[in-house]
Design a protein around this motif. Structure first.
Motif, PDB file in Angstrom:
ATOM      1  N   LEU A  54      10.438  -0.700 -32.427  1.00  0.00           N
ATOM      2  CA  LEU A  54      10.237  -0.899 -34.098  1.00  0.00           C
ATOM      3  C   LEU A  54       9.751  -2.069 -34.474  1.00  0.00           C
ATOM      4  CD1 LEU A  54      12.132   1.754 -33.685  1.00  0.00           C
ATOM      5  CD2 LEU A  54      13.599   0.973 -35.587  1.00  0.00           C
ATOM      6  N   SER A  55       9.344  -2.183 -35.728  1.00  0.00           N
ATOM      7  CA  SER A  55       9.134  -3.630 -36.138  1.00  0.00           C
ATOM      8  C   SER A  55      10.438  -4.198 -36.486  1.00  0.00           C
ATOM      9  CB  SER A  55       8.252  -3.712 -37.472  1.00  0.00           C
ATOM     10  OG  SER A  55       8.734  -2.991 -38.584  1.00  0.00           O
ATOM     11  N   PHE A  56      10.319  -5.317 -36.665  1.00  0.00           N
ATOM     12  CA  PHE A  56      11.540  -6.245 -36.936  1.00  0.00           C
ATOM     13  C   PHE A  56      12.325  -5.675 -38.365  1.00  0.00           C
ATOM     14  CE2 PHE A  56       9.421  -9.619 -34.570  1.00  0.00           C
ATOM     15  CZ  PHE A  56      10.556  -9.681 -33.460  1.00  0.00           C
ATOM     16  N   ALA A  57      11.351  -5.421 -39.240  1.00  0.00           N
ATOM     17  CA  ALA A  57      11.963  -5.059 -40.559  1.00  0.00           C
ATOM     18  C   ALA A  57      12.484  -3.474 -40.471  1.00  0.00           C
ATOM     19  CB  ALA A  57      10.841  -4.977 -41.629  1.00  0.00           C
ATOM     20  N   GLN A  58      11.925  -2.730 -39.709  1.00  0.00           N
ATOM     21  CA  GLN A  58      12.236  -1.303 -39.495  1.00  0.00           C
ATOM     22  C   GLN A  58      13.827  -1.612 -38.575  1.00  0.00           C
ATOM     23  OE1 GLN A  58       9.011   0.430 -37.408  1.00  0.00           O
ATOM     24  NE2 GLN A  58       8.706   1.821 -39.139  1.00  0.00           N
ATOM     25  N   HIS A 186      12.934   3.956 -47.053  1.00  0.00           N
ATOM     26  CA  HIS A 186      12.114   2.493 -47.036  1.00  0.00           C
ATOM     27  C   HIS A 186      11.613   2.264 -45.665  1.00  0.00           C
ATOM     28  CE1 HIS A 186      10.852  -1.241 -48.545  1.00  0.00           C
ATOM     29  NE2 HIS A 186      11.891  -1.392 -49.530  1.00  0.00           N
ATOM     30  N   ILE A 187      11.989   2.717 -44.349  1.00  0.00           N
ATOM     31  CA  ILE A 187      11.629   2.456 -43.102  1.00  0.00           C
ATOM     32  C   ILE A 187      10.389   2.727 -42.882  1.00  0.00           C
ATOM     33  CG2 ILE A 187      12.325   4.459 -41.938  1.00  0.00           C
ATOM     34  CD1 ILE A 187      13.661   2.754 -39.978  1.00  0.00           C
ATOM     35  N   VAL A 188       9.775   3.758 -43.727  1.00  0.00           N
ATOM     36  CA  VAL A 188       8.618   4.250 -43.519  1.00  0.00           C
ATOM     37  C   VAL A 188       7.401   3.940 -44.764  1.00  0.00           C
ATOM     38  CG1 VAL A 188       9.097   5.941 -42.107  1.00  0.00           C
ATOM     39  CG2 VAL A 188       8.661   6.503 -44.314  1.00  0.00           C
ATOM     40  N   SER A 189       7.871   3.224 -45.758  1.00  0.00           N
ATOM     41  CA  SER A 189       7.312   2.609 -46.994  1.00  0.00           C
ATOM     42  C   SER A 189       7.591   1.421 -47.694  1.00  0.00           C
ATOM     43  CB  SER A 189       7.385   3.937 -48.080  1.00  0.00           C
ATOM     44  OG  SER A 189       6.514   3.657 -49.097  1.00  0.00           O
ATOM     45  N   LEU A 221      -6.076   2.152 -37.046  1.00  0.00           N
ATOM     46  CA  LEU A 221      -4.690   1.815 -36.363  1.00  0.00           C
ATOM     47  C   LEU A 221      -3.828   2.436 -37.185  1.00  0.00           C
ATOM     48  CD1 LEU A 221      -5.399  -2.198 -36.525  1.00  0.00           C
ATOM     49  CD2 LEU A 221      -5.363  -0.744 -34.447  1.00  0.00           C
ATOM     50  N   GLN A 222      -2.585   2.392 -36.657  1.00  0.00           N
ATOM     51  CA  GLN A 222      -1.399   3.087 -37.044  1.00  0.00           C
ATOM     52  C   GLN A 222      -0.121   1.894 -37.233  1.00  0.00           C
ATOM     53  OE1 GLN A 222      -0.750   6.102 -38.591  1.00  0.00           O
ATOM     54  NE2 GLN A 222      -2.933   6.861 -38.049  1.00  0.00           N
ATOM     55  N   TYR A 223       0.725   2.119 -37.836  1.00  0.00           N
ATOM     56  CA  TYR A 223       1.898   1.330 -38.148  1.00  0.00           C
ATOM     57  C   TYR A 223       2.524   0.862 -36.956  1.00  0.00           C
ATOM     58  CZ  TYR A 223       6.075  -1.143 -39.716  1.00  0.00           C
ATOM     59  OH  TYR A 223       7.011  -1.938 -40.069  1.00  0.00           O
ATOM     60  N   ILE A 338      -0.036   3.107 -44.783  1.00  0.00           N
ATOM     61  CA  ILE A 338       1.513   3.292 -45.198  1.00  0.00           C
ATOM     62  C   ILE A 338       2.555   2.973 -44.211  1.00  0.00           C
ATOM     63  CG2 ILE A 338       3.179   5.123 -45.874  1.00  0.00           C
ATOM     64  CD1 ILE A 338       0.848   6.809 -47.124  1.00  0.00           C
ATOM     65  N   GLY A 339       3.382   2.088 -44.653  1.00  0.00           N
ATOM     66  CA  GLY A 339       4.550   1.624 -43.701  1.00  0.00           C
ATOM     67  C   GLY A 339       5.210   0.511 -44.183  1.00  0.00           C
TER      68      GLY A 339
END
Length: 986
Positions: A54-58, A186-189, A221-223, A338-339
């Motif tokens: 996951l990203s840090f924010a996710q 919010h975890i995807v947007s 690319l994707q998130y 989107i992400g």
């Protein structure tokens, strides 16, 4: 722009370079000096080695979801009103196309074998909108029903491991009218993603209706690719440089203490939110933009400065930290994805020193540019690094958020052949104590204040919106003004707090002195009982004759007006006669408490320079032997008993009372007859003495306390009996007073601190007794509605509770409220309004009037004020000054600072000190706020709190406003303008 420059030139251009390069040529020169970016390219990640991180924010959101499963706090709803024939099948196909196109919309967030979160991308799934039909309801009920459905669906939680974090609902209210709700986690947007969603949904829906392929470019690319790249980049020297900046910048950051309407709960979890919408007129927005450009700053920076000024005034702090989301898309490759890219920056500004707004703007600009230069550090890493103190009731590092939406143009929600309007969705949780969101629209600024309803009432936030609007207008009109010169009160509020709640003038005995008023009672009823103590009874004639003998003696030995004569006596009829005799001689008395430490008594005697101390034989040994004494028990003078010829005027001193000295050495406060007579006249009008054969009041407290002045003189002015209780063994004087009260003896008024009144209430309840007190006067401490209720319940008559507020620097008390019933919803009892011929303002640290509900210093003015601090000319000059707020006469057209020509003095005191504090400033007036037009802002990207927080000068010449009728009775407690929670009594 920085991401486009990096893409085209291969150079990482800091945001600061854009602001410090006003021309293309200077920017080109700056670019040539920069080294080629050495960041790794953002490329597709290897998908063959299992789940991706996951990203840090996710990860932060995933952790919070694990901590509070089923929470709806981080849902992102979009509400749309769609008029026309909506093709629901085409709408579903369009959303299915979005899911197919963006992997993040079909990603599951799971736990790997080691317990760490990971993301798994599933195959595309078909989105089927859920249709709710309310057309069968009466037409008048349909929209409310639709709103309720949308609010419910907007709060229905997602399961992060389910892989379907997008939901679409359609609510039909008519054949060609419906609401559409799009809900995502919010975890995807984020906020930027909403523009992508709107743009691509429009094309996908058009394609589905027309039966063609959508014309959208491929996404290279994707998130998930970004998440892998981010973790690889954030390490080593780059990470340490980022951390070092934020460690220094946020060291010792202060918690923002917003004044709330309700107490803060121990833990902040799922706090319900509400939103107040308002607007800033285009001419004000243009003025802010011009002021910002003059400093090489942006409109965002100017609005942030305005917001921080308002917060500083509300919180009485100069160190203000505000969070702000940043898109986190500083690489061009991420702009069409989107992400959840958004990051949060903490913008901390120092507002100290009363700078000009332009200077403050320079500080804000420097802060913002530094933050932009170090924006790559995820907020959660910052919180982990700084490890702020655990407080589960607040977000870490900042409690308010400022969002300025500037997503690309042309990304508003629309669908071909349909009229689409974005609408608000109710029932959402508030992630922060307060969030200000602003966006530009046709030149004006549309703004929204989202707030926690468990902390604030809507009316409070509506007032705050007015303050933001008014302050913005004040800044736009005079950007070079200092912060102390900027006004944030609306015209109506300013008139209310400075004029409507103040300036009540009325007649009083303006030629009288205290003793002359008592002499009138002696003439009217000389044989009436004036003072009792045990079995002793003194008539008015007795007291007057004894006082006159002393007065003639003092005149004979040279005592004159303003001479200070010290008095050290126990409570007794001799004390009463002594004080009256000193006043009749034209002098002023200085009370010394026999129970004071010897060194304090010696200091007060030396400081006053008194030529004489009136005392008794048993107390003489506690007094300095360097000053003459007169012993009341052996040396009371003989001589004439007629009233001496008056020599004291209303402007001569009546007494000097010393402060406690809690903030330094005690100060003698010199009070004149005029102010005390005005106060006693108000009391005479409002504390009725109508009980035949009863007691006027009880003298149980030390005369060195100014609250005793009321109990001592008011009964004698009213021609009533003053009772001095005789304490038995192991009893205090107040214990003896309670014994008298519990006999249900009629008493006109009793004055006491709430602490003493708590003891009285407890005795009455324990004994099953009743009191017969017409007026109970509370002062010196906070008076709770609960205590008011207990005192009223124990009364055998119609009792009025008077809540007095004052300072030693004024004549006894200057603000009062009268009530006969407690406020069942109040956490405190209001203090009321200024008494006749007195003004009382609550001001901030710049001497600007504080709004309703905002704590501040009390600024006292009028004839109630003391003359000075005895022998402290420098302190007197500092704290007794001309009134900076002498009743303003604001007009709707005035936006310039208005100065007062009034010479009426004022003094200021705060809840933290017994002494007064003052600093001068000019009052200002501004245009009234423009009517507010509701608008539905795009849901903003508001990164959640860190897991560690959850787990442990032109003159205004307008005509004067007529004053209210003389001697207006103070309002009930629940309508008084000053709250004791804002200004604790002194």
């Amino acid at each position: 722009m920085t991401s486009r420059l990096r893409q085209r030139l291969g150079v990482d251009v800091p945001v600061r370079a854009l602001f410090t390069s006003p021309t293309v040529a200077t920017l080109a020169a700056a670019v040539r000096e920069l080294e080629t970016a050495d960041e790794a390219p953002l490329v597709p990640a290897d998908r063959d080695n299992g789940p991706l991180p996951l990203s840090f924010a996710q990860q932060r959101l995933w952790f919070l979801d694990q901590l509070t499963p089923g929470s709806a706090e981080y849902l992102v709803p979009f509400g749309l009103r769609v008029r026309g024939k909506l093709d629901v099948s085409a709408l579903g196909a369009a959303f299915t196309g979005l899911v197919t196109r963006h992997e993040v919309l079909r990603t599951r967030f799971v736990t790997d074998g080691s317990g760490r979160p990971a993301q798994v991308v599933d195959a595309p799934w078909v989105v089927t909108p859920v249709v709710h039909d309310v057309r069968a309801l009466p037409a008048a009920d349909r929209e409310q029903a639709a709103s309720d459905i949308m609010a419910t669906e907007a709060r229905r939680p997602f399961e992060l491991d389910g892989g379907r974090l997008l939901r679409v609902d359609v609510v039909r209210v008519a054949d060609d009218d419906q609401f559409v709700l799009l809900a995502l986690h919010h975890i995807v947007s984020d906020g930027w993603s909403s523009g992508i969603l709107a743009r691509e949904l429009r094309e996908l829906y058009a394609a589905a209706v027309a039966g063609r392929e959508a014309l959208l470019p491929e996404l290279p690319l994707q998130y998930a690719d970004f998440a892998v790249w981010q973790r690889e980049q954030l390490s080593g020297e780059f990470l340490e440089d980022q951390l070092a900046y934020w460690r220094e910048r946020l060291a010792g950051v202060a918690t923002l203490e917003l004044p709330t309407d309700h107490g803060r709960s121990a833990e902040r979890e799922g706090a319900e939110g509400d939103t107040v919408y308002f607007s800033v007129p285009s001419e004000v927005a243009e003025g802010l933009r011009t002021a910002a450009s003059g400093q090489g700053a942006s409109l965002f920076m100017a609005l942030l400065a305005v917001f921080q000024i308002v917060l500083a005034r509300y919180c009485r702090q100069d160190d203000i930290a505000v969070g702000t989301p940043i898109a986190g898309r500083n690489r061009a490759e991420t702009e069409d994805l989107i992400g959840f890219f958004v990051n949060t920056l903490v913008l901390r500004t120092d507002l100290s020193g009363d700078p000009a707004f332009t200077e403050l703007l320079a500080r804000v600009k420097d802060t913002a540019l530094g933050a932009y230069d170090h924006q790559d550090l995820p907020f959660e890493r910052l919180v982990d690094e700084l490890a702020p103190g655990r407080d589960l009731s607040r977000n870490p590092l900042f409690q308010t958020l400022f969002v300025f939406q500037n997503t690309p143009d042309g990304e508003a929600w629309s669908l071909p052949g349909l009229a689409v309007e974005q609408v608000g969705v109710g029932g959402q949780d508030a992630k922060f104590d307060l969030q200000l969101t602003a966006t530009e629209a046709d030149g004006e600024l549309l703004a929204a204040l989202e707030f926690r309803t468990d902390l604030f009432e809507r009316a409070t936030i509506e007032r705050l919106a007015g303050h933001l609007t008014t302050l913005a207008a004040s800044v736009a009109a005079t950007p070079g003004a200092r912060l102390s010169e900027l006004n944030m009160l609306t015209v109506g509020e300013r008139r209310e707090v400075l004029v409507d709640w103040n300036g009540v003038t009325g007649p009083y005995p303006d030629t009288a002195t205290i003793h002359r008023l008592i002499e009138e009672r002696v003439t009217a009823r000389p044989d009436a009982i004036a003072v009792t103590q045990g079995d002793h009874r003194w008539t008015y004639a007795d007291i007057n004759a004894r006082a006159n003998r002393l007065a003639h003696h003092l005149r004979d030995i040279g005592v004159r007006p303003d001479t200070l004569v010290a008095v050290c006596l126990e409570r007794s009829p001799e004390l009463i006669a002594t004080l009256l005799g000193i006043l009749k001689a034209g002098a002023a008395f200085v009370p010394l408490d026999p129970d004071y430490p010897v060194d304090r008594i010696a200091y007060m005697v030396e400081d006053t320079g008194t030529p004489l101390i009136v005392t008794s034989s048993d107390l003489a040994g506690r007094l300095p032997d360097t000053v003459d004494r007169l012993l009341v028990d052996t040396q009371w003078p003989a001589g004439p008993e007629d009233n001496p010829q008056p020599v004291a005027s209303p402007d001569d001193l009546a007494y000097v009372i010393y402060t406690s000295g809690s903030t330094g050495r005690p100060k003698g406060v010199a009070l004149e007859h005029r102010g005390v007579v005005n106060y006693l006249h108000w009391c005479d009008r409002n504390y009725p003495a109508l009980i035949p054969g009863g007691v006027g009041s009880i003298l149980y407290s030390s005369v060195t306390f100014d609250l005793t002045i009321t109990a001592l003189f008011l009964p004698l002015i009213q021609g009533r009996q003053l009772a001095i209780p005789v304490a038995g063994p192991d009893q205090t004087a107040f214990d003896a007073a309670i014994d008298l009260i519990c006999t249900n003896t009629p008493i006109s008024f009793l004055k006491a601190t709430p602490s003493h009144l708590e003891v009285l209430a407890a005795h009455l309840e324990a004994r099953g007794a009743r009191h017969h007190i017409t007026t109970i006067v509370a002062g010196g401490e906070n008076l709770t509605p609960q205590l008011v209720a207990r005192l009223l319940d124990a009364s055998s008559t119609q009792t009025t509770i008077s809540n007095e507020y004052g300072a030693t620097e004024g004549s006894v008390a200057n603000v009062m409220s009268l009530t006969t019933a407690p406020d069942p919803h109040g956490g405190t009892t209001t203090l009321g309004r200024a008494v006749t011929n007195t003004t009382a303002y609550v001001v901030d640290h710049h001497n600007q009037p504080a709004p309703v509900g905002v704590p501040g210093h009390a600024l006292l003015g009028g004839i109630c004020l003391a003359r000075h601090y005895h022998r402290r000319p420098e302190l007197t000059a500092q704290r007794f000054t001309p009134n900076p707020l002498a009743p303003p006469r604001p007009t709707p057209a005035s936006t310039t600072p208005a100065t007062s020509s009034s010479g009426v003095p004022t003094a200021r005191w705060s809840s933290s000190a017994a002494s007064t504090t003052r600093s001068s400033c000019a009052a200002t007036a501004s245009n009234s706020a423009r009517s507010r037009t509701p608008w539905p802002p795009t849901p903003t990207s508001t990164p959640p709190p860190s897991p560690s927080a959850r787990t442990p000068p032109a003159t205004n010449s307008s005509p004067p406003t007529p004053s209210p009728p003389p001697d207006t009775h103070p309002p009930p407690a629940n309508s008084a303008p000053i709250s004791s929670s804002s200004c604790p009594t002194t």
